[in-house]
Scaffold this active site. Structure first.
Site, PDB file in Angstrom:
ATOM      1  N   LYS A 388      19.797 -39.887  37.320  1.00  0.00           N
ATOM      2  CA  LYS A 388      19.145 -40.396  38.746  1.00  0.00           C
ATOM      3  C   LYS A 388      20.291 -41.265  39.207  1.00  0.00           C
ATOM      4  O   LYS A 388      20.753 -42.309  38.805  1.00  0.00           O
ATOM      5  CB  LYS A 388      17.888 -41.118  38.211  1.00  0.00           C
ATOM      6  N   THR A 422       9.669 -48.592  46.442  1.00  0.00           N
ATOM      7  CA  THR A 422      10.380 -48.079  45.501  1.00  0.00           C
ATOM      8  C   THR A 422       9.619 -48.490  44.165  1.00  0.00           C
ATOM      9  O   THR A 422       9.870 -47.942  42.910  1.00  0.00           O
ATOM     10  CB  THR A 422      11.675 -48.300  45.214  1.00  0.00           C
ATOM     11  N   GLY A 424       7.853 -48.121  40.959  1.00  0.00           N
ATOM     12  CA  GLY A 424       7.438 -47.198  40.136  1.00  0.00           C
ATOM     13  C   GLY A 424       7.999 -45.715  40.262  1.00  0.00           C
ATOM     14  O   GLY A 424       7.138 -44.704  39.826  1.00  0.00           O
ATOM     15  N   THR A 425       8.897 -45.681  41.104  1.00  0.00           N
ATOM     16  CA  THR A 425       9.452 -44.555  41.393  1.00  0.00           C
ATOM     17  C   THR A 425       9.874 -43.628  39.817  1.00  0.00           C
ATOM     18  O   THR A 425       9.874 -42.499  39.823  1.00  0.00           O
ATOM     19  CB  THR A 425      10.871 -44.457  42.184  1.00  0.00           C
ATOM     20  N   GLY A 426      10.673 -44.280  39.126  1.00  0.00           N
ATOM     21  CA  GLY A 426      11.054 -43.999  38.000  1.00  0.00           C
ATOM     22  C   GLY A 426       9.832 -43.282  36.824  1.00  0.00           C
ATOM     23  O   GLY A 426       9.776 -42.004  36.324  1.00  0.00           O
ATOM     24  N   CYS A 427       8.780 -43.923  36.935  1.00  0.00           N
ATOM     25  CA  CYS A 427       7.602 -43.403  36.127  1.00  0.00           C
ATOM     26  C   CYS A 427       6.995 -42.239  36.928  1.00  0.00           C
ATOM     27  O   CYS A 427       6.680 -41.451  36.273  1.00  0.00           O
ATOM     28  CB  CYS A 427       6.451 -44.706  36.352  1.00  0.00           C
TER      29      CYS A 427
END
Length: 716
Positions: A388, A422, A424-427
């Protein structure tokens, strides 16, 4: 543990050819096979043990391994360290009771069955003795020449309906049987030649798996921490899973006190409770995919790893929560080491650049460094890596999918979205990927779809106006925009709403002097004939609108019904009108000699405008009152609600009133209501609202139409 029986490979050494059973199994498991049954009737017990050991190593925990018939070989292979999960027994093989006793309560025990007597024998066993039945054959097959008479899909369906345990379809099963067998309740497909005899078992297995998953909603488990503000962690995962078409489940590893501005406190429940949560899910539900997020310490990581070893979900997406956006390390050194050991159990890992640097042990200065680090890490752990690039400087935020074992490097370019939403974007991305992979998407397609969804959700995040820090994304923005948030009502609910909505119009019709005079016989002949003359003009055009509904109907049943109704309006009803208006000429130009009155013109203009719009749903809503109001009025007239005169055979309009309560017309009305309200149920909210308006407007025109004969007389 509930076993995933969806794709079940039965080995055949002859069909595997020079590639061999072990390599065939390795490739098939790569493609998505969930259970492997070693079947080799010619092998000795010693040879079977060696094959089980080799297969256990090739499968490496990625699928369940059972052996056909050879219980003793399974026990010896276990003593040799092989992971043998159970046995599959035929009706004449070893006792299932002995197999259960020897292999233990967690083993997988299957039994061949295909007759009612077999089912009765299974019911007589203690609960939990047999986990599934192998039911077949479905079609004739050369891999078992002494098979019983084929059941076919219908025979299998009847068997499943009476079985107390899940049933796997076996025998002559091909990929084109997938949807039919899934639809009638198969727990899985057992295949032999369709995987053993093909050039590419991995591709064939993946194709089977995609077809199977297309008919179901994936069950996706998130193992992560909480976020009470709803933007990250478990809360974000459940939203992401739902937004991408899955059924979300959640096991909490930690409770946090946090909001959009940061984390204030963390509570880690005892690992015994964590394991209890995991077991509660997997003991009852077949988990199609797992997303792993925040794992607070080494003990938590080991607990999750032990569960994965036992449950072996087919897809594991691991988001290694190790480094905060600030750059702070979130895990102690022993936890980092434990997490690194866990990577080998993953299908896909989704580190940010800082986490990738820690996991690969190398500095990452630019995108080229990131790709190189991801390739090294993928080669080492045997899992794919989604790199990412959101933390790169500049206007671009690319991602890349790297799978060293498959020689895959796919980059996904993308401009950075200017936003502070942004959180919580990874979750959200990792749980979306787990869901899409569990739906059968190929990895590159899954990443592409997840990124498209995530970027749309990020762009819409500011509109939520949640929090004063880095706000959350709007997980359902696209769904709300394209589908709305209104629930889809049932057809019966729509019918009740529409009918109640015209209660005032219905009461107005009941109170009309025309209806009261028609009921008690006091209506003069002139206004009655005036009504019939206008109704003849109406019916001629109404039939054309019904014919247009037939032309646009989506099914043959609907097409036939509306066409028959159009025919009935012209042939049956107009002939009845002509018997009063023009008895000598029958249906002729004289029947339509009257000039259309204002009410007739307005009603027909309304119907024509709807028909010319070419919307089937709106047309059938507009024509429905002519069925429904007349049938309701006729039923109540003949029930005596308007007085006993309407039921008197000497009534001057008795022959006419009889048509109002004709049983065939009442049946046609029920069908018209069913077709119209089902069309409304299928429609989106906007179309349903248009239908409701068309129905209400037509109902108002019916009131005006009934009122017109006496109003025109009074004006005259």
């Amino acid at each position: 543990m509930i076993a995933d029986l969806s794709l079940y490979l039965v080995t055949d050494a002859a069909l595997c050819g020079d590639r061999g059973v072990v390599e065939t199994v390795r490739q098939a498991v790569d493609g998505g096979v969930r259970i492997v049954q070693l079947r080799d009737k010619t092998a000795t017990d010693a040879e079977t043990v060696e094959q089980l050991v080799a297969l256990s190593q090739a499968i490496d925990g990625r699928a369940l391994l059972v052996v056909n018939d050879r219980l003793d070989a399974a026990l010896v292979a276990r003593e040799r360290g092989a992971r043998v999960d159970g046995v599959h027994l035929g009706q004449g093989d070893e006792s299932v009771l002995r197999a259960r006793e020897a292999l233990g309560p967690d083993a997988l025990i299957g039994l061949t069955a295909n007759t009612p007597a077999h089912l009765e024998a299974v019911r007589a066993l203690p609960l939990g003795t047999v986990d599934y039945l192998g039911v077949g054959v479905i079609r004739p097959t050369t891999t078992k020449p002494d098979h019983p008479a084929p059941l076919g899909v219908d025979g299998f369906a009847a068997f499943v309906a009476n079985s107390p345990v899940p049933c796997v379809a076996i025998g002559g099963v091909g990929i084109d049987d997938t949807e039919a067998l899934h639809a009638v309740g198969a727990a899985g497909l057992a295949v032999v030649s369709a995987l053993c005899a093909v050039d590419d078992p991995a591709a064939a297995a993946a194709a089977f798996r995609r077809r199977w998953l297309a008919g179901s909603v994936p069950r996706v488990l998130s193992i992560a921490g909480s976020d009470p503000s709803g933007g990250a962690g478990i809360q974000a995962d459940l939203k992401s899973i739902a937004a991408n078409g899955g059924y979300g489940m959640a096991v909490l590893t930690a409770l946090t006190a946090q909001n959009t501005r940061g984390v204030r406190d963390v509570h880690v429940p005892p690992t015994a409770f964590l394991r209890a949560q995991l077991d509660a899910v997997s003991d009852d539900i077949a988990v199609d995919a797992v997303k792993i997020g925040m794992l607070a310490d080494a003990e938590v990581i080991r607990t999750v790893g032990d569960w994965l070893e036992e449950a072996r979900p087919p897809i594991v997406v691991l988001d290694p929560v190790m480094v905060a956006t600030s750059g702070d390390r979130l895990l102690a050194p022993d936890a980092e080491r434990a997490l690194r050991d866990l990577l080998g159990r993953a299908t896909l890992i989704t580190p940010n650049l800082a986490e990738l640097a820690v996991l690969s042990g190398r500095d990452i200065a630019d995108w080229a460094n990131a790709l190189a680090a991801a390739e090294e890490l993928s080669a080492e752990i045997g899992a794919a890596v989604l790199v990412k690039g959101g933390h790169l400087p500049g206007e671009e935020a690319p991602d890349a999918l790297v799978d060293a074992h498959r020689g895959l490097l796919q980059e996904f370019p993308g401009a950075r979205i200017a936003t502070e939403n942004t959180h919580g974007t990874g979750c959200s991305l990792s749980s979306a990927l787990a869901t899409l992979l569990a739906r059968g998407e190929e990895p590159r397609a899954a990443v592409r779809a997840a990124r498209t969804w995530l970027r749309e959700s990020i762009r819409a995040g500011a509109g939520l106006r949640v929090g004063q820090g880095n706000g959350p994304i709007s997980h359902f923005a696209g769904l709300w925009e394209r589908g709305g948030a209104d629930a889809r009502p049932e057809a019966a609910d729509i019918a009740a709403e529409w009918w109640e909505g015209i209660a005032g119009i219905r009461a107005g019709i009941d109170d009309l002097p025309f209806i009261r005079g028609l009921a008690d016989g006091s209506l003069e002949r002139a206004p009655f004939l005036s009504y019939l003359a206008q109704d003849a003009l109406y019916l001629r055009e109404y039939a054309r609108v019904l014919a247009e509904a037939a032309r646009l109907a989506p099914t043959s049943d609907e097409q036939a019904f509306w066409a028959e109704s159009a025919h009935g309006s012209i042939v049956g009803e107009l002939e009845l009108h002509a018997s009063w208006l023009t008895p000598a000429q029958g249906v002729s130009a004289a029947t339509f000699a009257s000039e259309p009155g204002p009410a007739t013109t307005a009603y027909l203009d309304h119907l024509r405008s709807v028909a010319f719009g070419g919307d089937y749903a709106e047309i059938v809503a507009a024509v429905l009152p002519c069925f429904w109001l007349y049938t309701d009025l006729g039923r109540r007239l003949h029930a005596g609600e308007f007085g006993e005169d309407a039921r008197d055979p000497r009534h001057p309009y008795a022959s006419w009133l009889a048509t109002y309560a004709d049983p065939s017309f009442e049946e046609a009305t029920r069908t018209a209501i069913a077709h119209a309200t089902e069309a409304a149920r299928r429609a989106d909210a906007e179309t349903r609202a248009r239908m409701h308006r068309a129905f209400a407007v037509s109902s108002a025109h019916e009131l005006a139409f009934f009122a017109a004969p006496l109003e025109s007389r009074d004006r005259g």
